[in-house]
Design a protein around this motif. Structure first.
Motif, PDB file in Angstrom:
ATOM      1  N   ARG A 156       0.843  -1.188   0.000  1.00 57.80           N
ATOM      2  CA  ARG A 156       0.000   0.000   0.000  1.00 57.80           C
ATOM      3  C   ARG A 156       0.884   1.246   0.000  1.00 57.80           C
ATOM      4  O   ARG A 156       2.033   1.194   0.450  1.00 57.80           O
ATOM      5  N   PRO A 157       0.387   2.383  -0.479  1.00 58.80           N
ATOM      6  CA  PRO A 157       1.172   3.619  -0.368  1.00 58.80           C
ATOM      7  C   PRO A 157       1.568   3.859   1.087  1.00 58.80           C
ATOM      8  O   PRO A 157       0.748   3.734   1.992  1.00 58.80           O
ATOM      9  N   GLY A 158       2.844   4.165   1.297  1.00 54.37           N
ATOM     10  CA  GLY A 158       3.353   4.306   2.653  1.00 54.37           C
ATOM     11  C   GLY A 158       3.793   3.004   3.281  1.00 54.37           C
ATOM     12  O   GLY A 158       4.261   2.991   4.425  1.00 54.37           O
ATOM     13  N   GLY A 159       3.668   1.911   2.526  1.00 58.95           N
ATOM     14  CA  GLY A 159       4.035   0.603   3.041  1.00 58.95           C
ATOM     15  C   GLY A 159       5.546   0.412   3.098  1.00 58.95           C
ATOM     16  O   GLY A 159       6.314   1.120   2.442  1.00 58.95           O
ATOM     17  N   LEU A 160       5.954  -0.585   3.883  1.00 64.11           N
ATOM     18  CA  LEU A 160       7.368  -0.835   4.158  1.00 64.11           C
ATOM     19  C   LEU A 160       7.788  -2.200   3.647  1.00 64.11           C
ATOM     20  O   LEU A 160       7.100  -3.201   3.884  1.00 64.11           O
ATOM     21  N   GLN A 161       8.933  -2.253   2.957  1.00 68.72           N
ATOM     22  CA  GLN A 161       9.509  -3.530   2.554  1.00 68.72           C
ATOM     23  C   GLN A 161      10.876  -3.712   3.224  1.00 68.72           C
ATOM     24  O   GLN A 161      11.720  -2.814   3.182  1.00 68.72           O
ATOM     25  N   ILE A 162      11.065  -4.887   3.835  1.00 73.09           N
ATOM     26  CA  ILE A 162      12.355  -5.279   4.374  1.00 73.09           C
ATOM     27  C   ILE A 162      12.916  -6.348   3.446  1.00 73.09           C
ATOM     28  O   ILE A 162      12.283  -7.383   3.232  1.00 73.09           O
ATOM     29  N   PHE A 204      19.970  -1.070  -3.939  1.00 70.81           N
ATOM     30  CA  PHE A 204      19.325   0.237  -3.800  1.00 70.81           C
ATOM     31  C   PHE A 204      18.858   0.747  -5.163  1.00 70.81           C
ATOM     32  O   PHE A 204      17.756   1.293  -5.293  1.00 70.81           O
ATOM     33  N   ASP A 205      19.689   0.585  -6.202  1.00 72.13           N
ATOM     34  CA  ASP A 205      19.289   1.009  -7.550  1.00 72.13           C
ATOM     35  C   ASP A 205      18.070   0.223  -8.027  1.00 72.13           C
ATOM     36  O   ASP A 205      17.130   0.802  -8.614  1.00 72.13           O
ATOM     37  N   LEU A 206      18.068  -1.092  -7.792  1.00 67.51           N
ATOM     38  CA  LEU A 206      16.936  -1.919  -8.198  1.00 67.51           C
ATOM     39  C   LEU A 206      15.665  -1.517  -7.465  1.00 67.51           C
ATOM     40  O   LEU A 206      14.579  -1.452  -8.067  1.00 67.51           O
ATOM     41  N   ALA A 210      12.253  -0.059  -9.100  1.00 63.66           N
ATOM     42  CA  ALA A 210      10.981  -0.743  -8.865  1.00 63.66           C
ATOM     43  C   ALA A 210       9.921   0.189  -8.278  1.00 63.66           C
ATOM     44  O   ALA A 210       8.761  -0.215  -8.139  1.00 63.66           O
ATOM     45  N   GLY A 211      10.295   1.407  -7.930  1.00 62.73           N
ATOM     46  CA  GLY A 211       9.319   2.369  -7.420  1.00 62.73           C
ATOM     47  C   GLY A 211       9.315   2.523  -5.913  1.00 62.73           C
ATOM     48  O   GLY A 211       8.340   3.019  -5.341  1.00 62.73           O
ATOM     49  N   LEU A 212      10.405   2.128  -5.262  1.00 59.69           N
ATOM     50  CA  LEU A 212      10.507   2.237  -3.810  1.00 59.69           C
ATOM     51  C   LEU A 212      11.581   3.252  -3.424  1.00 59.69           C
ATOM     52  O   LEU A 212      12.497   3.525  -4.200  1.00 59.69           O
ATOM     53  N   ASP A 213      11.454   3.799  -2.223  1.00 59.21           N
ATOM     54  CA  ASP A 213      12.456   4.721  -1.685  1.00 59.21           C
ATOM     55  C   ASP A 213      13.264   4.007  -0.608  1.00 59.21           C
ATOM     56  O   ASP A 213      12.749   3.775   0.495  1.00 59.21           O
ATOM     57  N   PRO A 214      14.511   3.614  -0.874  1.00 54.35           N
ATOM     58  CA  PRO A 214      15.334   2.988   0.164  1.00 54.35           C
ATOM     59  C   PRO A 214      15.613   3.984   1.293  1.00 54.35           C
ATOM     60  O   PRO A 214      15.954   5.142   1.032  1.00 54.35           O
ATOM     61  N   VAL A 215      15.459   3.530   2.538  1.00 54.89           N
ATOM     62  CA  VAL A 215      15.640   4.428   3.676  1.00 54.89           C
ATOM     63  C   VAL A 215      16.698   3.926   4.662  1.00 54.89           C
ATOM     64  O   VAL A 215      17.142   4.696   5.521  1.00 54.89           O
ATOM     65  N   VAL A 238      28.945  -9.275   3.746  1.00 54.86           N
ATOM     66  CA  VAL A 238      28.394 -10.586   3.360  1.00 54.86           C
ATOM     67  C   VAL A 238      26.867 -10.521   3.387  1.00 54.86           C
ATOM     68  O   VAL A 238      26.234 -10.268   2.376  1.00 54.86           O
ATOM     69  N   ASN A 239      26.252 -10.742   4.535  1.00 55.49           N
ATOM     70  CA  ASN A 239      24.801 -10.647   4.652  1.00 55.49           C
ATOM     71  C   ASN A 239      24.395  -9.206   4.994  1.00 55.49           C
ATOM     72  O   ASN A 239      25.022  -8.581   5.839  1.00 55.49           O
ATOM     73  N   TYR A 240      23.345  -8.729   4.349  1.00 53.35           N
ATOM     74  CA  TYR A 240      22.875  -7.387   4.697  1.00 53.35           C
ATOM     75  C   TYR A 240      21.374  -7.293   4.463  1.00 53.35           C
ATOM     76  O   TYR A 240      20.758  -8.134   3.805  1.00 53.35           O
ATOM     77  N   VAL A 241      20.781  -6.224   5.018  1.00 48.01           N
ATOM     78  CA  VAL A 241      19.332  -6.039   4.969  1.00 48.01           C
ATOM     79  C   VAL A 241      19.037  -4.580   4.653  1.00 48.01           C
ATOM     80  O   VAL A 241      19.802  -3.679   5.030  1.00 48.01           O
ATOM     81  N   THR A 242      17.936  -4.351   3.956  1.00 46.26           N
ATOM     82  CA  THR A 242      17.538  -2.987   3.584  1.00 46.26           C
ATOM     83  C   THR A 242      16.085  -2.757   3.973  1.00 46.26           C
ATOM     84  O   THR A 242      15.292  -3.702   4.096  1.00 46.26           O
ATOM     85  N   ALA A 243      15.761  -1.497   4.173  1.00 48.76           N
ATOM     86  CA  ALA A 243      14.373  -1.078   4.369  1.00 48.76           C
ATOM     87  C   ALA A 243      14.036  -0.045   3.302  1.00 48.76           C
ATOM     88  O   ALA A 243      14.850   0.841   3.014  1.00 48.76           O
ATOM     89  N   SER A 244      12.864  -0.171   2.709  1.00 47.57           N
ATOM     90  CA  SER A 244      12.432   0.804   1.707  1.00 47.57           C
ATOM     91  C   SER A 244      10.932   1.037   1.843  1.00 47.57           C
ATOM     92  O   SER A 244      10.197   0.176   2.321  1.00 47.57           O
ATOM     93  N   VAL A 245      10.498   2.216   1.422  1.00 47.24           N
ATOM     94  CA  VAL A 245       9.110   2.643   1.601  1.00 47.24           C
ATOM     95  C   VAL A 245       8.497   2.950   0.239  1.00 47.24           C
ATOM     96  O   VAL A 245       9.165   3.505  -0.639  1.00 47.24           O
ATOM     97  N   LYS A 246       7.239   2.600   0.087  1.00 46.80           N
ATOM     98  CA  LYS A 246       6.506   2.956  -1.133  1.00 46.80           C
ATOM     99  C   LYS A 246       5.950   4.373  -0.951  1.00 46.80           C
ATOM    100  O   LYS A 246       5.258   4.643   0.034  1.00 46.80           O
ATOM    101  N   PRO A 247       6.247   5.280  -1.871  1.00 47.46           N
ATOM    102  CA  PRO A 247       5.764   6.650  -1.728  1.00 47.46           C
ATOM    103  C   PRO A 247       4.245   6.702  -1.542  1.00 47.46           C
ATOM    104  O   PRO A 247       3.501   5.941  -2.185  1.00 47.46           O
ATOM    105  N   GLY A 248       3.796   7.577  -0.662  1.00 45.32           N
ATOM    106  CA  GLY A 248       2.377   7.704  -0.354  1.00 45.32           C
ATOM    107  C   GLY A 248       1.623   8.530  -1.383  1.00 45.32           C
ATOM    108  O   GLY A 248       2.209   9.196  -2.212  1.00 45.32           O
TER     109      GLY A 248
END
Length: 248
Positions: A156-162, A204-206, A210-215, A238-248
Protein backbone atom coordinates in the motif's frame (compact mmCIF):
# COMPACT_ATOMS: atom_id res chain seq x y z
CA UNK A 1 -27.86 -38.07 8.23
CA UNK A 2 -25.10 -39.01 5.82
CA UNK A 3 -21.68 -39.51 7.35
CA UNK A 4 -18.72 -38.56 5.17
CA UNK A 5 -15.49 -40.50 5.52
CA UNK A 6 -12.43 -38.39 6.16
CA UNK A 7 -9.90 -38.27 3.32
CA UNK A 8 -7.09 -37.30 5.69
CA UNK A 9 -4.27 -39.84 5.68
CA UNK A 10 -2.78 -39.96 9.19
CA UNK A 11 0.50 -41.29 7.80
CA UNK A 12 0.84 -38.26 5.54
CA UNK A 13 0.01 -35.90 8.40
CA UNK A 14 2.69 -37.63 10.46
CA UNK A 15 5.21 -36.99 7.66
CA UNK A 16 4.38 -33.28 7.64
CA UNK A 17 4.62 -33.12 11.40
CA UNK A 18 8.07 -34.74 11.24
CA UNK A 19 9.14 -32.22 8.60
CA UNK A 20 7.78 -29.38 10.68
CA UNK A 21 9.82 -30.61 13.64
CA UNK A 22 12.95 -30.58 11.44
CA UNK A 23 12.28 -27.04 10.19
CA UNK A 24 11.95 -25.84 13.75
CA UNK A 25 14.84 -27.84 15.22
CA UNK A 26 17.55 -25.28 16.12
CA UNK A 27 20.20 -28.00 15.88
CA UNK A 28 18.88 -29.47 12.61
CA UNK A 29 19.40 -28.69 8.95
CA UNK A 30 18.00 -25.17 9.37
CA UNK A 31 20.45 -24.27 12.15
CA UNK A 32 21.93 -21.30 10.20
CA UNK A 33 18.51 -19.64 9.93
CA UNK A 34 17.80 -20.22 13.61
CA UNK A 35 21.12 -18.63 14.49
CA UNK A 36 20.40 -15.61 12.27
CA UNK A 37 16.73 -15.24 13.20
CA UNK A 38 17.09 -13.12 16.37
CA UNK A 39 19.12 -10.59 14.35
CA UNK A 40 16.56 -10.54 11.58
CA UNK A 41 13.71 -10.09 14.03
CA UNK A 42 15.45 -7.24 15.88
CA UNK A 43 15.89 -5.36 12.63
CA UNK A 44 12.41 -6.12 11.29
CA UNK A 45 10.52 -5.22 14.44
CA UNK A 46 12.51 -2.03 14.89
CA UNK A 47 11.85 -0.86 11.33
CA UNK A 48 8.12 -1.66 11.48
CA UNK A 49 7.73 0.04 14.86
CA UNK A 50 9.50 3.17 13.61
CA UNK A 51 7.59 3.35 10.33
CA UNK A 52 4.14 2.80 11.83
CA UNK A 53 4.75 4.43 15.24
CA UNK A 54 4.20 1.26 17.24
CA UNK A 55 5.29 0.55 20.82
CA UNK A 56 7.18 -2.73 21.00
CA UNK A 57 6.42 -2.99 24.72
CA UNK A 58 2.75 -3.61 23.84
CA UNK A 59 1.69 -7.26 23.75
CA UNK A 60 0.52 -7.01 20.12
CA UNK A 61 2.20 -3.89 18.70
CA UNK A 62 1.54 -4.82 15.06
CA UNK A 63 -2.23 -5.25 15.42
CA UNK A 64 -4.04 -3.86 12.39
CA UNK A 65 -1.07 -4.30 10.05
CA UNK A 66 -1.33 -6.73 7.14
CA UNK A 67 2.03 -8.40 6.49
CA UNK A 68 3.34 -10.64 3.71
CA UNK A 69 6.26 -12.99 4.34
CA UNK A 70 7.32 -13.89 0.80
CA UNK A 71 9.48 -17.01 0.65
CA UNK A 72 8.18 -17.96 4.09
CA UNK A 73 9.69 -21.47 4.24
CA UNK A 74 8.58 -23.17 7.43
CA UNK A 75 7.37 -19.92 8.98
CA UNK A 76 10.37 -18.84 11.06
CA UNK A 77 9.44 -15.18 10.54
CA UNK A 78 5.70 -15.54 9.94
CA UNK A 79 5.04 -16.96 13.40
CA UNK A 80 6.72 -14.21 15.46
CA UNK A 81 5.00 -11.58 13.30
CA UNK A 82 1.63 -13.22 14.02
CA UNK A 83 2.42 -13.32 17.74
CA UNK A 84 3.07 -9.56 17.59
CA UNK A 85 -0.45 -9.08 16.26
CA UNK A 86 0.04 -8.73 12.50
CA UNK A 87 -2.41 -10.28 10.04
CA UNK A 88 0.12 -12.54 8.28
CA UNK A 89 0.12 -14.11 4.83
CA UNK A 90 3.03 -16.51 4.30
CA UNK A 91 3.76 -17.33 0.65
CA UNK A 92 6.27 -19.70 -0.89
CA UNK A 93 6.86 -20.94 -4.41
CA UNK A 94 8.04 -24.28 -2.99
CA UNK A 95 4.79 -26.17 -2.54
CA UNK A 96 6.22 -28.60 0.03
CA UNK A 97 6.94 -25.81 2.52
CA UNK A 98 3.29 -24.79 2.87
CA UNK A 99 1.86 -27.85 4.67
CA UNK A 100 4.95 -27.90 6.89
CA UNK A 101 4.35 -24.28 7.91
CA UNK A 102 0.61 -24.88 8.33
CA UNK A 103 1.15 -27.84 10.64
CA UNK A 104 3.57 -25.95 12.86
CA UNK A 105 1.32 -22.88 13.07
CA UNK A 106 -1.60 -25.08 14.07
CA UNK A 107 0.57 -26.77 16.71
CA UNK A 108 1.49 -23.31 18.02
CA UNK A 109 -2.13 -22.11 18.04
CA UNK A 110 -1.48 -19.39 15.48
CA UNK A 111 -3.71 -18.27 12.61
CA UNK A 112 -1.53 -17.65 9.54
CA UNK A 113 -2.71 -17.63 5.93
CA UNK A 114 -0.11 -19.80 4.19
CA UNK A 115 -0.27 -20.04 0.38
CA UNK A 116 1.66 -21.82 -2.38
CA UNK A 117 2.02 -18.86 -4.73
CA UNK A 118 4.39 -16.17 -6.04
CA UNK A 119 4.77 -12.43 -5.56
CA UNK A 120 3.68 -11.84 -9.15
CA UNK A 121 0.50 -13.90 -8.73
CA UNK A 122 -0.40 -12.09 -5.52
CA UNK A 123 0.19 -8.71 -7.17
CA UNK A 124 -1.91 -9.68 -10.20
CA UNK A 125 -4.71 -10.66 -7.80
CA UNK A 126 -4.65 -7.15 -6.31
CA UNK A 127 -3.41 -8.16 -2.85
CA UNK A 128 -2.20 -5.25 -0.71
CA UNK A 129 -0.05 -5.19 2.43
CA UNK A 130 1.35 -2.68 4.90
CA UNK A 131 4.59 -4.65 5.23
CA UNK A 132 6.40 -7.07 2.91
CA UNK A 133 9.19 -9.23 4.34
CA UNK A 134 11.43 -10.23 1.44
CA UNK A 135 14.21 -12.12 3.19
CA UNK A 136 16.92 -14.05 1.33
CA UNK A 137 14.81 -14.44 -1.83
CA UNK A 138 15.98 -11.86 -4.36
CA UNK A 139 19.30 -13.67 -4.97
CA UNK A 140 17.38 -16.75 -6.10
CA UNK A 141 15.06 -15.20 -8.72
CA UNK A 142 15.63 -15.06 -12.48
CA UNK A 143 14.85 -11.33 -12.86
CA UNK A 144 15.44 -9.29 -9.67
CA UNK A 145 13.94 -6.07 -11.06
CA UNK A 146 10.71 -7.72 -12.18
CA UNK A 147 10.49 -9.52 -8.84
CA UNK A 148 11.04 -6.33 -6.81
CA UNK A 149 8.52 -4.51 -8.99
CA UNK A 150 5.99 -7.19 -8.04
CA UNK A 151 6.76 -6.82 -4.33
CA UNK A 152 6.42 -3.04 -4.69
CA UNK A 153 2.97 -3.52 -6.26
CA UNK A 154 1.98 -5.54 -3.20
CA UNK A 155 2.59 -2.59 -0.88
CA UNK A 156 0.00 0.00 0.00
CA UNK A 157 1.17 3.62 -0.37
CA UNK A 158 3.35 4.31 2.65
CA UNK A 159 4.03 0.60 3.04
CA UNK A 160 7.37 -0.84 4.16
CA UNK A 161 9.51 -3.53 2.55
CA UNK A 162 12.36 -5.28 4.37
CA UNK A 163 14.68 -7.01 1.92
CA UNK A 164 17.80 -8.98 2.83
CA UNK A 165 20.30 -10.71 0.59
CA UNK A 166 24.04 -11.42 0.11
CA UNK A 167 26.74 -9.06 -1.11
CA UNK A 168 28.89 -10.08 -4.09
CA UNK A 169 32.61 -9.98 -3.35
CA UNK A 170 35.44 -12.44 -2.57
CA UNK A 171 34.58 -12.44 1.15
CA UNK A 172 30.96 -13.43 0.50
CA UNK A 173 32.14 -16.29 -1.72
CA UNK A 174 34.55 -17.48 0.94
CA UNK A 175 31.99 -17.33 3.74
CA UNK A 176 28.56 -17.92 2.19
CA UNK A 177 29.53 -20.56 -0.36
CA UNK A 178 32.88 -22.16 0.48
CA UNK A 179 32.49 -21.78 4.24
CA UNK A 180 28.77 -22.48 4.66
CA UNK A 181 28.35 -25.13 1.95
CA UNK A 182 31.76 -26.86 1.75
CA UNK A 183 33.48 -26.49 5.12
CA UNK A 184 30.62 -26.24 7.64
CA UNK A 185 28.07 -28.06 5.45
CA UNK A 186 25.36 -25.81 6.86
CA UNK A 187 23.70 -25.70 3.43
CA UNK A 188 23.53 -28.19 0.53
CA UNK A 189 26.11 -27.64 -2.22
CA UNK A 190 24.68 -25.35 -4.88
CA UNK A 191 22.24 -23.54 -2.56
CA UNK A 192 23.64 -20.22 -3.74
CA UNK A 193 25.09 -18.91 -6.99
CA UNK A 194 27.73 -16.29 -6.24
CA UNK A 195 27.13 -14.59 -9.58
CA UNK A 196 23.53 -13.85 -8.51
CA UNK A 197 24.56 -12.11 -5.29
CA UNK A 198 23.73 -8.38 -5.30
CA UNK A 199 25.82 -5.53 -3.91
CA UNK A 200 24.09 -2.97 -1.63
CA UNK A 201 24.49 -0.30 -4.26
CA UNK A 202 22.94 -2.52 -6.92
CA UNK A 203 20.04 -3.41 -4.63
CA UNK A 204 19.32 0.24 -3.80
CA UNK A 205 19.29 1.01 -7.55
CA UNK A 206 16.94 -1.92 -8.20
CA UNK A 207 14.60 -0.84 -5.39
CA UNK A 208 14.45 2.69 -6.81
CA UNK A 209 13.80 1.38 -10.32
CA UNK A 210 10.98 -0.74 -8.87
CA UNK A 211 9.32 2.37 -7.42
CA UNK A 212 10.51 2.24 -3.81
CA UNK A 213 12.46 4.72 -1.69
CA UNK A 214 15.33 2.99 0.16
CA UNK A 215 15.64 4.43 3.68
CA UNK A 216 18.08 2.14 5.52
CA UNK A 217 20.62 -0.67 5.21
CA UNK A 218 22.53 -2.67 7.79
CA UNK A 219 24.79 -5.71 7.86
CA UNK A 220 24.22 -9.06 9.53
CA UNK A 221 27.66 -10.08 10.80
CA UNK A 222 28.67 -13.53 12.05
CA UNK A 223 31.26 -13.74 14.83
CA UNK A 224 32.93 -17.18 14.67
CA UNK A 225 34.47 -16.72 18.14
CA UNK A 226 31.18 -15.95 19.88
CA UNK A 227 29.31 -18.15 17.38
CA UNK A 228 26.59 -15.52 17.07
CA UNK A 229 25.17 -12.89 14.71
CA UNK A 230 24.80 -9.14 15.25
CA UNK A 231 23.48 -6.13 13.35
CA UNK A 232 26.18 -3.79 12.04
CA UNK A 233 25.79 -0.25 10.76
CA UNK A 234 29.03 -0.46 8.79
CA UNK A 235 29.83 -4.07 7.81
CA UNK A 236 27.65 -5.08 4.84
CA UNK A 237 30.34 -7.29 3.35
CA UNK A 238 28.39 -10.59 3.36
CA UNK A 239 24.80 -10.65 4.65
CA UNK A 240 22.87 -7.39 4.70
CA UNK A 241 19.33 -6.04 4.97
CA UNK A 242 17.54 -2.99 3.58
CA UNK A 243 14.37 -1.08 4.37
CA UNK A 244 12.43 0.80 1.71
CA UNK A 245 9.11 2.64 1.60
CA UNK A 246 6.51 2.96 -1.13
CA UNK A 247 5.76 6.65 -1.73
CA UNK A 248 2.38 7.70 -0.35
Amino acid sequence: MQVYQSTVDPAEIAKFEAMAAEWWDPAGKFKPLHMLNPCRLDYITGQIAAEFDRDLTDSTPFAGLRLLDIGCGGGLLSEPMARLGADVVGADAAEGNIPVAQVHAEQAGLSIDYRHTTAEALADAGEQFDVVLNMEVVEHVADPLSYLTATQRLLRPGGLQICSTLNRNPKSYAMAIFGAEVVMRWLPRGTHEWSKFITPGELFDLLRQAGLDPVDRKGFVFNPLLWSWSVSASDLSVNYVTASVKPG
